[in-house]
Design an enzyme around this catalytic site. Structure first.
Site, PDB file in Angstrom:
ATOM      1  N   ASP A 157       0.892  -1.075   0.085  1.00  0.00           N
ATOM      2  CA  ASP A 157       0.208   0.039   0.089  1.00  0.00           C
ATOM      3  C   ASP A 157       0.924   1.188   0.076  1.00  0.00           C
ATOM      4  OD1 ASP A 157      -2.010   1.749  -0.149  1.00  0.00           O
ATOM      5  OD2 ASP A 157      -3.160   0.934   1.655  1.00  0.00           O
TER       6      ASP A 157
HETATM    7  C1  BGC Z   1      -5.058   3.118  -0.053  1.00  0.00           C
HETATM    8  C2  BGC Z   1      -5.181   2.424  -0.996  1.00  0.00           C
HETATM    9  C3  BGC Z   1      -5.031   2.916  -2.319  1.00  0.00           C
HETATM   10  C4  BGC Z   1      -3.781   3.555  -2.416  1.00  0.00           C
HETATM   11  C5  BGC Z   1      -3.350   3.978  -3.780  1.00  0.00           C
HETATM   12  C6  BGC Z   1      -3.776   4.161  -0.184  1.00  0.00           C
HETATM   13  O1  BGC Z   1      -3.811   5.179   0.609  1.00  0.00           O
HETATM   14  O2  BGC Z   1      -4.890   2.606   1.295  1.00  0.00           O
HETATM   15  O3  BGC Z   1      -6.300   1.714  -0.803  1.00  0.00           O
HETATM   16  O4  BGC Z   1      -5.165   1.982  -3.362  1.00  0.00           O
HETATM   17  O5  BGC Z   1      -3.606   4.666  -1.380  1.00  0.00           O
HETATM   18  O6  BGC Z   1      -3.946   5.306  -4.061  1.00  0.00           O
END
Ligand code: BGC
Length: 756
Positions: free
Chosen positions: A287
């Site tokens: 993530d």
């Molecule tokens: C979120 C993810 C997301 C990623 C990319 C993160 O802050 O937890 O779910 O896909 O950002 O934007």
């Protein structure tokens, strides 16, 4: 580089690929490619950048972006996120393909959570449809628009089972039930990926967040998750296993720690379970920055250590922590990461790129014409409206106030949410155009006859400020200025449609709430309106279950509409005026008050279940002294304009430990309708205590007015067993309750003894 070598490399990388490659062909191409890659090129594949610059224009000379651009050209970047449009992705792809030694294409990812430009209802709403085909159709539409805009990969579906309405991201998932979430996971993944990932109108899915993210203590986003093996194996993991079985191309891990180990550095979850036991052959992306967060968790000493832990644990691609970029080569050189581990990660990433057809033609997704023709059209909006209709849940309908007649004399449409063309688009709205949704007010105006007077009053104010920049929004800045106008309008109108709930930016990432009742002056206004008008229809707009016991008691009718996307108002009007008979069912329990959270229907009996604690004056039961145990609306609940009656439940044990379940559904009304028939089981005595009920199957049936339909289910050992704490699947002989009904509370039951 000499000419022959260039040709050889070009052949290895791109080869001749007119037809879809078999998995064996992909494996052999990937092996040949990895064999000629330098360590720096391999590490490059594990590195993902955010596209912070506008590719449709010149690259700014700013150092950081310049470094990113230079690295792309050297082949030191594997993927990017937030690079958009056919033109923008082409520019970025060109940098990689035309400049780097091996010309390996980039993979472009983006958070397409419920649509790209045509907004579908938020995921929790889609789950409320309990409609596999509808959810799949919605995901296919999102894939079409995304693929046509140059992007190959969505960071969706989020399949974190959530028991806690305080958690803002409950909106992004399929709700509180593991089985329903598994069904939705399959629908979404099949919808995104289609039959052929190399078709430019399909995209790679990403099952997230692996794992336990929704079990954040007290519902506070990013907080610690401390879960038992029983919950992990039986509740959290099954949707992820379903995602692997549905062919999810990629996975994303999560920010949280789970039982002391941050998920991004969790080898047991990622290597042993996901890639080992389940045989997942795609890749795991971290993530955002989560590899760096291993330091703040207190798990890694420094960046190099974080990189070592995450990589060895099975996190293949680094999203914006920039740790693999700077540390991984040295970690391999020093032996802390094996070359074979690096090769494995690179092969996984390259395989997905092959499956997407990017080696056949790295620009196959970059077609301006297609983008113009396929994104945000009358056809896409029609699909969004169809999907949206099926997600609305009728919670109350006293004296059949709904459906309303289209010839009604006057309707007062009240509430900021009813007038908003922006809030129904929801959070995580990708490329939605601000203020582009059909508002409730507009939907109603579109539906009624010319004679009907529809008037709007804002009534309350939930948010003020600049909606283009969410951080500039002010919540609950309301002194009750709008009350008088709204009350007067309500007094003089035949029916009031009052829309209350949440601003879409009160849900989503980082938007946990300690209070989940109606904010600001909404309830106060409701109480004023019901004094002057007997026909108050409440339209709820929200991304999480809300504590609304007072509305439930006093409103004449309540329609749950979530954030239902671009066509929200039209879909809502379809239900309000009876063009669509509501069929949605809650995928989450609506609590009576926030103190009950986390609240879920599939709870345990405890040694002291509540029987009559309130009546008999005793306190030594598992209950609250100031609140009921049950929520206001149970999981699986949803009314229809039809009346369904359940009878003739027949449960029989058949060969091989299978159970045949039959039930008769009668539509006793004059309106044809769709019912979701739900089957729950309880293993009455087991070596690990089991939930008092859990959903194991459901079917949707259309029943004609006055008609009947027999519905049959076959339950197998897989439905009747559970995982023990050693992650072994066991099915234990003994008595089982088999329950069938219209929601998780109203159930017919038969008990049966089974031997396996
Ligand atoms: C979120 C993810 C997301 C990623 C990319 C993160 O802050 O937890 O779910 O896909 O950002 O934007």
């Amino acid at each position: 580089m000499n000419y022959k070598l260039t040709l050889l490399l070009a052949f290895i990388v791109f080869g001749a690929q007119a037809q879809k490659l078999s998995e064996a062909q992909i494996a052999s191409k990937v092996d040949s490619l990895v064999a000629i890659m330098t360590i720096a090129e391999k590490v490059g594949q594990t590195n993902m950048y955010n596209g912070t610059w506008e590719f449709t224009g010149p690259v700014p000379a700013d150092d950081n972006n310049q470094l990113k651009a230079d690295n792309i050209k050297k082949g030191y970047v594997g993927g990017m996120l937030n690079v958009l449009t056919a033109k923008g992705t082409r520019e970025a792809q060109k940098m990689a393909v035309e400049n780097s030694r091996l010309g390996i294409p980039l993979i472009f990812g983006y958070d397409v959570i419920h649509g790209y430009k045509t907004m579908l209802p938020v995921p929790i709403a889609q789950s409320a449809s309990w409609d596999f085909e509808g959810a799949k159709r919605g995901a296919a539409l999102a894939a079409q628009e995304t693929g046509a805009s140059g992007v190959h990969w969505t960071f969706s579906p989020m399949i974190d089972v959530s028991w806690d309405a305080r958690w803002g991201r409950i909106m992004e998932g399929a709700g509180e039930d593991s089985y329903l979430t598994s069904v939705m996971a399959k629908a979404w993944i099949e919808g995104y990926q289609g039959d052929d990932l190399s078709d430019p109108l399909t995209i790679a899915a990403c099952a997230k967040h692996f794992a336990g993210y929704a079990f954040a203590e007290a519902g506070r986003d990013y907080n610690t998750a401390d879960v038992s093996p029983q919950t992990l194996y039986n509740v959290i993991l099954p949707p992820f296993e379903a995602a692997v079985n549905a062919g999810a191309a990629t996975f994303m891990n999560s920010f949280n720690e789970i039982s002391g180990v941050p998920a991004t550095g969790d080898k047991y979850l990622q290597r042993e379970i996901l890639k080992g036991r389940w045989g997942f052959d795609g890749f795991m992306v971290s993530d955002w920055g989560s590899i760096g967060e291993l330091l703040t968790h207190g798990f890694a000493e420094d960046s190099a250590h974080a990189g070592e832990l995450a990589f060895n644990a099975g996190s293949d691609m680094d999203m914006e922590a920039r740790i693999y970029e700077f540390e991984l080569e040295q970690l391999v050189a020093s032996g802390k990461v094996d070359m074979s581990t690096l090769d494995d990660a690179v092969k996984r990433i390259l395989s997905v790129k092959y499956r997407l057809g990017l080696f056949e033609d790295p620009y196959k997704y970059c077609d301006d014409k297609r983008e113009k023709e396929l994104v945000y059209t009358a056809e896409t909006k029609k699909i969004a409206r169809d999907v949206a209709k099926s997600t609305l849940v009728l919670l109350k309908n006293e004296n059949n106030l709904l459906p309303l007649s289209k010839n009604i004399k006057s309707i007062a449409v009240i509430g900021q949410l009813a007038g908003s063309k922006d809030i129904p688009l929801g959070n995580w709205r990708a490329q939605a155009i601000a203020n582009s949704a059909v508002s409730v007010e507009e939907g109603i105006k579109n539906a009624v006859s010319k004679k009907t007077k529809v008037q709007f009053a804002q009534g309350y104010t939930l948010t003020t400020g600049n909606r283009d920049f969410v951080h500039e929004l002010t919540f609950e800045d309301d002194q009750g200025e709008g009350f008088e106008e709204a009350i007067n309008l309500a007094r003089t109108s035949e029916v009031v449609v009052l829309t209350v709930g949440e601003d879409c930016y009160q849900t989503g990432e980082g938007r946990s709430q300690a209070d989940i009742s109606l904010k600001g002056k909404q309830l106060e206004l409701f109480n004023e309106l019901i004094k002057v008008n007997k026909n108050v229809v409440v339209v709820l707009m929200n991304g999480r279950p809300l504590a609304i016991p007072e509305l439930a008691e006093k409103a004449s009718a309540i329609l749950e509409t979530w954030f239902s996307g671009s066509e929200a108002g039209n879909a809502i009007a379809d239900v309000l005026f009876g063009d669509y008979n509501p069929s949605g069912k809650l995928p989450v329990t609506f609590p009576d008050n926030v103190g009950q959270e986390p609240l879920h229907y599939d709870r345990k009996s405890t040694g002291r279940p509540v029987t009559n604690a309130f009546d008999n004056g005793l306190v030594f039961w598992s209950h609250y002294t100031d609140s009921p145990n049950e929520g206001t609306y149970p999981f699986g609940f949803g009314l229809s304009y039809s009346e369904f009656n359940y009878s003739d439940l027949n449960v029989q044990s058949v060969e091989n430990g299978k159970v045949k379940v039959e039930v008769l559904i009668s539509n006793t009304s004059k309106t044809p309708g769709k019912e979701t028939v739900q089957v729950y089981i309880r293993d009455r005595v087991a070596s690990l205590t089991q939930p008092i009920k859990r959903l194991v199957d459901f079917k949707q049936v259309e029943v004609a007015a006055g008609g009947q339909q027999k519905v049959t289910f076959e339950l197998t050992k897989e439905d009747l067993g559970f995982y023990n704490n050693q992650y072994e699947f066991v099915v234990e002989d003994g008595a089982f309750d088999i329950m069938v009904g219209t929601n998780s509370m109203d159930l017919m039951k038969e008990t049966i003894n089974l031997t396996f």
